[in-house]
Structures are given as structure tokens and as C-alpha cells.
Design a protein around this motif. Sequence first.
Motif, PDB file in Angstrom:
ATOM      1  N   ALA A   1      -8.354  -8.002   0.296  1.00  0.00           N
ATOM      2  CA  ALA A   1      -9.069  -6.752   0.023  1.00  0.00           C
ATOM      3  C   ALA A   1     -10.396  -6.766   0.776  1.00  0.00           C
TER       4      ALA A   1
ATOM      5  N   ARG B   1       0.601  -4.101  -7.721  1.00  0.00           N
ATOM      6  CA  ARG B   1      -0.597  -3.333  -7.334  1.00  0.00           C
ATOM      7  C   ARG B   1      -1.031  -2.376  -8.432  1.00  0.00           C
TER       8      ARG B   1
ATOM      9  N   LEU C   1       1.795 -13.948  -5.386  1.00  0.00           N
ATOM     10  CA  LEU C   1       1.413 -12.884  -4.452  1.00  0.00           C
ATOM     11  C   LEU C   1      -0.019 -13.113  -3.995  1.00  0.00           C
ATOM     12  N   HIS C   2      -0.231 -13.034  -2.683  1.00  0.00           N
ATOM     13  CA  HIS C   2      -1.591 -13.135  -2.135  1.00  0.00           C
ATOM     14  C   HIS C   2      -1.949 -11.800  -1.496  1.00  0.00           C
ATOM     15  N   HIS C   3      -3.001 -11.155  -1.999  1.00  0.00           N
ATOM     16  CA  HIS C   3      -3.478  -9.893  -1.425  1.00  0.00           C
ATOM     17  C   HIS C   3      -4.859 -10.087  -0.794  1.00  0.00           C
TER      18      HIS C   3
ATOM     19  N   THR D   1      -6.157  -0.399  -5.559  1.00  0.00           N
ATOM     20  CA  THR D   1      -5.536  -1.486  -4.799  1.00  0.00           C
ATOM     21  C   THR D   1      -4.718  -0.930  -3.626  1.00  0.00           C
TER      22      THR D   1
ATOM     23  N   TRP E   1      -5.238  -2.650  -0.383  1.00  0.00           N
ATOM     24  CA  TRP E   1      -5.026  -4.098  -0.339  1.00  0.00           C
ATOM     25  C   TRP E   1      -3.826  -4.392   0.578  1.00  0.00           C
ATOM     26  N   ARG E   2      -3.921  -5.534   1.251  1.00  0.00           N
ATOM     27  CA  ARG E   2      -2.818  -5.916   2.130  1.00  0.00           C
ATOM     28  C   ARG E   2      -2.109  -7.134   1.532  1.00  0.00           C
ATOM     29  N   LEU E   3      -0.784  -7.052   1.456  1.00  0.00           N
ATOM     30  CA  LEU E   3      -0.026  -8.210   0.970  1.00  0.00           C
ATOM     31  C   LEU E   3       0.052  -9.237   2.099  1.00  0.00           C
TER      32      LEU E   3
ATOM     33  N   ASP F   1       5.617  -5.947  -5.246  1.00  0.00           N
ATOM     34  CA  ASP F   1       4.268  -5.639  -4.742  1.00  0.00           C
ATOM     35  C   ASP F   1       3.791  -4.298  -5.300  1.00  0.00           C
TER      36      ASP F   1
END
Length: 181
Positions: A30, A92, A26-28, A103, A106-108, A88
Motif C-alpha cells: 500500500a 480486501r 496474502l502480502h499486500h 484497499t 492495494w497491490r497483491l 484477494d
Amino acid sequence: MATGARTAADLIPGLRLPGFHPVTILHHAADESPLRDASLILTGTRRGPVAHTTVASEVDPDRAPLDRALITSTVLGAAAALPVRELDRMARAQLARVYDTSTTAWRLLAAHHDADAVPAMPAPHDVRRPVRLLSGLYVCGDHRDTSTVQGALFSGRRAAQALLRDLGIRPGQGSQALRAA
Ligand SMILES: Cc1cc2nc3c(=O)[nH]c(=O)nc-3n(C[C@H](O)[C@H](O)[C@H](O)COP(=O)(O)OP(=O)(O)OC[C@H]3O[C@@H](n4cnc5c(N)ncnc54)[C@H](O)[C@@H]3O)c2cc1C
């Protein structure tokens, strides 16, 4: 043949196909880095699906979208197969505790799932599977050794040595002999 196990088994009928362990990354993104160092945090997975996580932009700022932090987290095992939305949400909640920050905003950016990420190695595991199938046909990769980079490299060396033997070239005889062959 130096492909992954599944392709190798497709291309060479009868070649053993191992089981696999899945992985999801997973890449978030911030607004702010939740941690000002490049540590790899091992979470222990009891309170969420993430096994380990790092602020990748603290390792290499060029990896993150402009003026944002990039948090990269790894999910192993059965949880890796969960639908992305659910994964997700669970990740989070866990990452909020791990980084001690909210979080919610935060955007996935991406969720990369690989169902065949790593060949399984149930005991008893043969760490030296044959790499020479017949003269002129060699197969190497982590699935012939241990499911690691060094396993893949080691099996590649074994395959190269078998090929040299079949060509009658002594290891260390040099590239001239190889070219002549
Ligand atoms: C997310 C993740 C994290 C990992 N972390 C670690 C780690 O920290 N440490 C560690 O030791 N190992 C780790 N591994 C395992 C390690 O990456 C693998 O064991 C190793 O890369 C296997 O090398 P390989 O050469 O056998 O196969 P691969 O690296 O999969 O290489 C096979 C190549 O064959 C190519 N190919 C496939 N089909 C064809 C075709 N038909 N024709 C031509 N080419 C083809 C593919 O494109 C690929 O480049 C990780 C794996 C994953 C997925």
C-alpha cells in the motif's frame, strides 16, 4: 528423519500420515501504512476469510518494497483453498473494514498457499507418538507431538534421547562421547 509429515510418510512406508489444515498468506503493498504500530490484529473470521493481519513493515520496514507499506494477512481453513482472485477480493473487503481505509489501490504482491501447513489434531490426539522406530531409525517433527514449534522441538529432544540411549550414551555425558561413538 526430521521432515514434514508427508515427506516422512513417503520415505518411511507405513508411517501414519495425518490430515492437514491449509494456510494461505496474502502480502499486500500500500502507498501508506494503514496502521502506525506493529499490532497483530485478530479479526474473528465471521465477516471475511482473514484470521489475523499485521502491517509487517511496521515490524520490519526492510520487508516492504521501497516507500511502501507491507500488509501481511493469514487465511486459515477452507477459505485458504479458494482461488487467489476470489480470496484477494474477499480479503480486501474485510481488510478495508479492519483497517478502516480503502484497499482498492492495494497491490497483491504474493499469495503463498500451503495445503499441508499444520497437521490436524482431532481428538483424541496422541501428543507423544513414538519417535524411535527401531535402533538407528528415528522420526521427529510436529506430527509426532503437537502441531507447533514447541511440539517439533520436543519430539526432536525425545528422538535425540532415544538415539543416545541406543548408543549407550548417558544424556549429559558430553560431546566427547558422541564423537567417540
Ligand atoms: C504459515 C504458518 C504459520 C505457523 N505459525 C505458527 C506459530 O505461530 N506458532 C507455532 O508454534 N507454530 C506455527 N506453525 C507451525 C510450525 O511452523 C510447525 O509446526 C513447525 O515448523 C514444524 O516443525 P518441523 O521441524 O516438524 O517441520 P518443518 O519446520 O516443516 O521442517 C521440516 C524440514 O525438512 C526439510 N525437508 C523436507 N523434505 C526433505 C528431504 N527429503 N530431505 C531433507 N530435508 C527435507 C524441509 O525443507 C524443512 O526444512 C505455523 C506453520 C505455518 C505453515
